[in-house]
Design a protein around this motif. Structure first.
Motif, PDB file in Angstrom:
ATOM      1  N   TYR A  56       7.305 115.746  76.724  1.00 41.45           N
ATOM      2  CA  TYR A  56       6.888 115.923  75.333  1.00 41.45           C
ATOM      3  C   TYR A  56       7.593 114.944  74.397  1.00 41.45           C
ATOM      4  N   VAL A  57       8.875 114.742  74.603  1.00 38.55           N
ATOM      5  CA  VAL A  57       9.615 113.807  73.743  1.00 38.55           C
ATOM      6  C   VAL A  57       9.054 112.401  73.898  1.00 38.55           C
ATOM      7  N   LEU A  60       5.873 112.258  71.887  1.00 40.89           N
ATOM      8  CA  LEU A  60       6.099 112.275  70.436  1.00 40.89           C
ATOM      9  C   LEU A  60       6.716 110.970  69.937  1.00 40.89           C
ATOM     10  N   TYR A  98       1.611 113.829  62.053  1.00 39.41           N
ATOM     11  CA  TYR A  98       2.786 114.137  62.875  1.00 39.41           C
ATOM     12  C   TYR A  98       3.099 115.635  62.827  1.00 39.41           C
ATOM     13  N   GLY A  99       2.884 116.240  61.648  1.00 42.65           N
ATOM     14  CA  GLY A  99       3.090 117.684  61.562  1.00 42.65           C
ATOM     15  C   GLY A  99       2.135 118.445  62.459  1.00 42.65           C
ATOM     16  N   ALA A 101       0.782 117.258  65.168  1.00 46.34           N
ATOM     17  CA  ALA A 101       1.211 116.996  66.544  1.00 46.34           C
ATOM     18  C   ALA A 101       2.391 117.887  66.933  1.00 46.34           C
ATOM     19  N   LEU A 102       3.331 118.061  66.003  1.00 48.92           N
ATOM     20  CA  LEU A 102       4.467 118.949  66.270  1.00 48.92           C
ATOM     21  C   LEU A 102       4.005 120.386  66.457  1.00 48.92           C
ATOM     22  N   ALA A 105       2.540 120.563  69.826  1.00 47.65           N
ATOM     23  CA  ALA A 105       3.599 120.414  70.823  1.00 47.65           C
ATOM     24  C   ALA A 105       4.407 121.699  70.979  1.00 47.65           C
ATOM     25  N   VAL A 106       4.811 122.298  69.860  1.00 49.74           N
ATOM     26  CA  VAL A 106       5.617 123.520  69.942  1.00 49.74           C
ATOM     27  C   VAL A 106       4.815 124.657  70.563  1.00 49.74           C
ATOM     28  N   SER A 190       1.331 130.038  64.751  1.00 48.12           N
ATOM     29  CA  SER A 190       1.859 129.584  66.036  1.00 48.12           C
ATOM     30  C   SER A 190       2.788 130.629  66.644  1.00 48.12           C
ATOM     31  N   LEU A 236      11.821 124.338  66.623  1.00 48.26           N
ATOM     32  CA  LEU A 236      11.761 123.113  65.818  1.00 48.26           C
ATOM     33  C   LEU A 236      13.119 122.427  65.708  1.00 48.26           C
TER      34      LEU A 236
END
Length: 285
Positions: A56-57, A60, A98-99, A101-102, A105-106, A190, A236
């Motif tokens: 994941y990192v 990102l 990006y938000g 995507a986060l 991802a989370v 989420s 987060l």
């Protein structure tokens, strides 16, 4: 002869949603506390989370290097605007992309980590239950059935996450609201789905699959959202998703055992470790 006055019967007061929310937060803290008392289990649970984190990192970081191009592509309509207006639009778009995507991802990190680390987290959940008086017997589901079920759940969650991410991305363009209200709503939404994934380990062992699982989550929504939102915020924090994942599984197991599966099944026998004796019976209410 007049009848004696009998006051009307009233239903017992239900806990407030506000109180249930913070009770849910408490389950995460209890899970982390359980892991603090069992450090070997914590280290055991880090293995799959670390593997998924690397993937994941990497994704990102790659996205971060491409964010300017993506923001420019999304805001192509602003090419003829003044420099200040065009730059502002692209900054907002970049933050929103990006938000989103986060958010994805989370939300999917938990599902993918549970898929990769199913044997690890199943073992942790059983140990948590044994420490509380007894674990449900193994349902005997074939391994391939478990894997296929986990893959379907992960794909479904991914589709839902992307759908919500698109909505939150678009809402991110709203002045003020997009930078204040939307992130809070994203954390709550989420959190609800995170709780659904995390409690799946303990509930599926009781034969409670996705449809019934989410029906029970809905019935205790403030409690579930409190647990899930606290987990989301913790995830987060840099490395929070890895370090807190074992504790989140432990907390979800306690939540499932004490609230979501509490007395709502027909007779269920939990076997105490070692002696094979009946340790706990949940009966239909």
């Amino acid at each position: 002869m007049s009848q004696p006055y009998v006051p009307p019967r009233t239903a017992p007061a239900k806990p407030s949603a506000f109180k249930d929310f913070f009770t849910g937060v408490g389950y995460l803290l209890r899970g982390i506390g359980w892991m603090a008392r069992h450090p070997a289990q914590w280290l055991f649970g880090l293995i799959p989370a670390l593997i998924v984190l690397v993937v994941y990192v990497t994704a990102l970081v790659f996205l971060a290097f491409q964010i300017d191009d993506l923001a420019g592509w999304v805001t192509g309509f602003a090419d003829d605007w003044s420099d200040a207006a065009r730059t502002s639009a692209r900054v907002v778009a970049g933050v929103a992309i990006y938000g989103a995507a986060l958010f994805v991802a989370v939300l999917t990190f938990t599902a993918v980590t549970l898929l990769v680390g199913d044997p690890f987290y199943e073992a942790i959940a059983v140990r948590v239950e044994e420490s509380e008086g007894g674990a449900p017997p193994d349902p005997g589901t074939p391994l391939m059935v478990q894997i296929w079920r986990a893959i379907k759940d992960t794909v479904l969650l991914g589709v839902i996450a992307v759908a919500f991410a698109v909505v939150f991305f678009l809402c991110g363009f709203l002045p003020v609201v997009g930078q204040t209200v939307v992130p809070v709503v994203a954390a709550l939404v989420s959190g609800y789905f995170l709780a659904g994934e995390l409690t799946s380990v303990a509930l599926e062992r009781r034969g409670i699959l996705r449809a019934e699982r989410f029906a029970r989550l809905k019935a205790d929504r403030p409690l579930v959202v409190g647990f899930g939102a606290a987990t989301f915020v913790t995830f987060l924090i840099p490395l929070g998703a890895v370090l807190a994942m074992p504790g989140a599984v432990a907390g979800a197991t306690l939540l499932a055992r004490e609230r979501l599966a509490d007395g709502r099944q027909a007779e269920e026998v939990l076997v105490a470790p070692g002696d094979g004796a009946s340790a706990w019976h949940g009966r239909a209410e």
